[in-house]
Scaffold this active site. Structure first.
Site, PDB file in Angstrom:
ATOM      1  N   ARG A  23       0.812  -1.219   0.000  1.00  0.00           N
ATOM      2  CA  ARG A  23       0.000   0.000   0.000  1.00  0.00           C
ATOM      3  C   ARG A  23       0.845   1.269   0.000  1.00  0.00           C
ATOM      4  NH1 ARG A  23      -2.746  -0.554   5.428  1.00  0.00           N
ATOM      5  NH2 ARG A  23      -0.653  -1.314   5.840  1.00  0.00           N
ATOM      6  N   GLU A  28       7.203   7.640  11.563  1.00  0.00           N
ATOM      7  CA  GLU A  28       7.093   8.816  12.426  1.00  0.00           C
ATOM      8  C   GLU A  28       8.186   9.787  12.012  1.00  0.00           C
ATOM      9  OE1 GLU A  28       7.540   7.849  16.561  1.00  0.00           O
ATOM     10  OE2 GLU A  28       5.457   7.214  16.747  1.00  0.00           O
ATOM     11  N   GLN A  46       7.623  26.542  15.016  1.00  0.00           N
ATOM     12  CA  GLN A  46       7.310  26.965  13.648  1.00  0.00           C
ATOM     13  C   GLN A  46       7.757  25.897  12.667  1.00  0.00           C
ATOM     14  OE1 GLN A  46       8.460  31.054  12.801  1.00  0.00           O
ATOM     15  NE2 GLN A  46       8.972  30.539  10.699  1.00  0.00           N
ATOM     16  N   ASP A  47       6.906  25.580  11.688  1.00  0.00           N
ATOM     17  CA  ASP A  47       7.256  24.682  10.587  1.00  0.00           C
ATOM     18  C   ASP A  47       7.331  25.503   9.310  1.00  0.00           C
ATOM     19  OD1 ASP A  47       7.179  22.535  12.301  1.00  0.00           O
ATOM     20  OD2 ASP A  47       5.530  21.509  11.318  1.00  0.00           O
ATOM     21  N   ASN A  48       8.353  25.234   8.495  1.00  0.00           N
ATOM     22  CA  ASN A  48       8.544  25.948   7.230  1.00  0.00           C
ATOM     23  C   ASN A  48       8.706  24.952   6.094  1.00  0.00           C
ATOM     24  OD1 ASN A  48       8.694  28.478   8.597  1.00  0.00           O
ATOM     25  ND2 ASN A  48      10.817  28.061   9.080  1.00  0.00           N
ATOM     26  N   ARG A  58      20.646  27.621  -1.106  1.00  0.00           N
ATOM     27  CA  ARG A  58      20.171  28.548  -0.083  1.00  0.00           C
ATOM     28  C   ARG A  58      21.134  28.471   1.096  1.00  0.00           C
ATOM     29  NH1 ARG A  58      14.606  29.943  -1.040  1.00  0.00           N
ATOM     30  NH2 ARG A  58      13.683  28.618  -2.642  1.00  0.00           N
ATOM     31  N   HIS A  61      22.864  30.371   6.267  1.00  0.00           N
ATOM     32  CA  HIS A  61      22.105  31.297   7.113  1.00  0.00           C
ATOM     33  C   HIS A  61      22.091  30.886   8.584  1.00  0.00           C
ATOM     34  CE1 HIS A  61      19.597  31.565   3.188  1.00  0.00           C
ATOM     35  NE2 HIS A  61      20.600  32.412   3.130  1.00  0.00           N
ATOM     36  N   LYS A  71      17.065  23.709  14.252  1.00  0.00           N
ATOM     37  CA  LYS A  71      16.217  23.254  13.151  1.00  0.00           C
ATOM     38  C   LYS A  71      16.261  21.736  13.034  1.00  0.00           C
ATOM     39  CE  LYS A  71      17.167  27.328  10.304  1.00  0.00           C
ATOM     40  NZ  LYS A  71      17.812  27.789   9.071  1.00  0.00           N
ATOM     41  N   TYR A 131      11.210  22.095   7.420  1.00  0.00           N
ATOM     42  CA  TYR A 131      11.973  22.150   8.660  1.00  0.00           C
ATOM     43  C   TYR A 131      11.167  22.769   9.789  1.00  0.00           C
ATOM     44  CZ  TYR A 131      13.251  26.848   6.880  1.00  0.00           C
ATOM     45  OH  TYR A 131      13.244  28.121   6.372  1.00  0.00           O
ATOM     46  N   GLU A 142      18.915  38.210  11.109  1.00  0.00           N
ATOM     47  CA  GLU A 142      19.558  37.375  10.089  1.00  0.00           C
ATOM     48  C   GLU A 142      21.075  37.516  10.121  1.00  0.00           C
ATOM     49  OE1 GLU A 142      18.007  38.490   6.276  1.00  0.00           O
ATOM     50  OE2 GLU A 142      16.230  37.244   6.523  1.00  0.00           O
ATOM     51  N   LYS A 168      20.369  38.264  -2.235  1.00  0.00           N
ATOM     52  CA  LYS A 168      20.904  38.376  -0.875  1.00  0.00           C
ATOM     53  C   LYS A 168      22.051  37.382  -0.635  1.00  0.00           C
ATOM     54  CE  LYS A 168      18.065  37.237   2.438  1.00  0.00           C
ATOM     55  NZ  LYS A 168      17.034  37.246   3.489  1.00  0.00           N
ATOM     56  N   ASP A 169      21.910  36.161  -1.163  1.00  0.00           N
ATOM     57  CA  ASP A 169      22.934  35.142  -0.921  1.00  0.00           C
ATOM     58  C   ASP A 169      24.215  35.360  -1.716  1.00  0.00           C
ATOM     59  OD1 ASP A 169      21.529  33.833   1.049  1.00  0.00           O
ATOM     60  OD2 ASP A 169      20.826  32.196  -0.221  1.00  0.00           O
TER      61      ASP A 169
END
Length: 184
Positions: A23, A28, A46-48, A58, A61, A71, A131, A142, A168-169
């Site tokens: 199936r 988890e 917080q979840d992003n 990316r 940071h 994270k 994350y 930042e 920015k990066d």
């Protein structure tokens, strides 16, 4: 879940137990009880999620105190190279980094505590990256390091001409210029 220690104190790879049959599968992705037993107490708030195409890079940071973040990162679709750099002054591994390939196939996760710069490169046609964070994002806090810093010498598994960066990066300071707000 299996908790795998890395060469850097506090940085862990999490390998879930996957239960599959005709199936599909079940696992988890997070258990507060197991996480705290194996790694320690972390209160995620917080979840992003981000979606990126091949070549997107990316990072690197971090959030400065008092808004620093731990994270727990994973890939839902596709494949990325995830990188965490120790920026804790006084740490025996200051300036060292760990890279882990996270994918929808291996379902590995990486726990990155406060005091690390974080980034990832997309190795598949597209990637969905999720994350959890233990502190809310604050733009004024930042911080970042140049992704291509020669002192760090991170191998992102992408040809340099394929790397896609945000504006920015492209402007972050070198590791040598970093005045890290984290100490051990």
């Amino acid at each position: 879940m299996e908790i795998i220690k890395t060469d850097i104190e506090g940085l862990f790879i999490i390998k879930p137990r996957i239960f599959g049959d005709s199936r599909g599968y079940f696992f988890e992705s997070y258990s507060k009880r197991n996480f705290e037993k194996e790694i320690g107490e972390v209160r995620f708030v917080q979840d992003n999620e981000s979606k990126s195409s091949y070549g997107v890079l990316r990072g690197l940071h971090f959030q400065k105190p008092p808004y620093a973040q731990s994270k727990l990162v994973r890939v839902i679709q596709g494949r990325v190279l995830d990188v965490a750099v120790d920026i804790r002054k006084g740490s025996p591994t200051y300036g060292k980094w760990v890279a882990v390939e996270l994918s929808e196939e291996n379902k590995l996760q990486l726990f990155i505590p406060r005091g690390f710069a974080h980034g990832f490169s997309v190795l598949s046609e597209e990637a969905l990256f999720q994350y959890k964070c233990d502190n809310f994002y604050h733009p004024e806090a930042e911080g970042a390091i140049a992704w291509d810093d020669p002192q760090l010498n991170i191998e992102w598994k992408l040809p340099k001409e394929s790397v896609i960066l945000s504006t920015k990066d492209t402007k972050h300071p070198s590791f040598a210029e970093l005045d890290s707000p984290f100490t051990i």
